[in-house]
Design an enzyme around this catalytic site. Structure first.
Site, short mmCIF file in Angstrom:
data_model
loop_
_atom_site.label_atom_id
_atom_site.label_comp_id
_atom_site.label_asym_id
_atom_site.label_seq_id
_atom_site.Cartn_x
_atom_site.Cartn_y
_atom_site.Cartn_z
CG ASP A 204 -0.04 0.04 2.52
OD1 ASP A 204 0.41 -1.05 2.92
OD2 ASP A 204 0.21 1.12 3.07
CG ASP A 206 2.57 4.65 5.50
OD1 ASP A 206 2.41 3.43 5.62
OD2 ASP A 206 2.71 5.42 6.46
#
Ligand code: ZN
Length: 264
Positions: A204, A206
């Site tokens: 992902d 952040d």
């Protein structure tokens, strides 16, 4: 008991509970620091003997801040492992390195607290940690296609994710990756004279880097699950490129020092 240096070790991260191409046996290991996260599975990868340990336990029962890091490294060394790959899931602070990117960091910053991060509570032993990762193991991974070579991984305490301000702060400091398990695993390996390299799979972007709602646990696990098989294959290809025996000089044995613990 195995002779030192006859096996490579892999400590698998979230979603990484099996790894070996053929499993020969599973061993339960006791250490002065308690039991490791799970029994160690021993088998082979690319013709090399490999010991595999799931970092978070067989069913992810250990959160990043409760992983028995000291027992894990001790158990592997007791089995004769002197080289360990530590694959892990990370958040990226660099939009250029989105989900699915594999990065081999060359530096880390420790933002954990309260974790048992040494075997040497007495004796005035200070290990050299300026370069926290083994160059030989790093090179075995970075030689593979599409792998990002280098970058700083900041290790946060967790189990919560970062705030937007923390993410922006880390990014402005030049850190590229955020993770919760890279410390103290790396320094404990160094203390036990084990070659160690982290291999990071981005799950992902952040919080604060991405304009959305921040990191969601379910998204992280789902993203990891999508990429975990090719990630495992990459680690297998790296294993094929390194000898199990420790031939490095980047972290010399504690020659002449009287260690406050007897290494297994
Ligand atoms: Zn090394």
């Amino acid at each position: 008991m195995h002779q030192n240096g006859r096996m490579l070790g892999v400590i698998g991260g979230s979603g990484f509970y099996t790894f070996l191409e053929s499993e020969v046996r599973t061993v339960t290991v006791d250490t002065p620091y308690g039991r490791p996260s799970a029994p160690v599975t021993i088998g082979s990868v690319a013709g090399h003997a490999v010991a595999f340990l799931p970092r978070h336990g067989a069913t992810h029962e250990y959160s990043a801040h409760t992983v028995p890091y000291r027992a894990n490294l001790w158990a592997l060394r007791k089995l004769g492992v002197r080289r360990v790959f530590g694959p892990c899931a990370v958040g990226s602070l660099d939009p250029a390195h989105g989900p699915g990117t594999v990065v081999v960091p060359d530096q880390l910053v420790d933002r954990t607290s309260g974790r048992a991060d040494t075997y040497f509570d007495s004796g005035g032993i200070h290990v050299d940690f300026a370069d926290p990762y083994c160059p030989t193991l790093r090179a075995a991974v970075t030689a593979l296609p599409d792998v990002v070579d280098g970058g700083t991984m900041v290790v946060i305490q967790g189990p919560r994710f970062s705030t937007r301000a923390e993410s922006r702060w880390f990014a402005s400091a030049g850190f590229g990756l955020v993770n919760m398990t890279g410390y103290p695993e790396s320094v404990l390996a160094r203390e036990l004279e084990i070659c160690y390299a982290t291999v990071a799979l981005v799950t992902d972007l952040d919080a604060g880097i991405e304009a959305g709602e921040g990191v969601k646990t379910a998204e992280v696990f789902a993203q990891f699950q999508r990429n975990v098989e090719p990630f495992k294959q990459l680690i297998r290809e790296a294993i094929a490129r390194v000898a199990p025996e420790r031939t490095c000089t980047h972290c010399l044995p504690h020659t002449g020092l009287t260690l406050p613990v007897e290494l297994p």
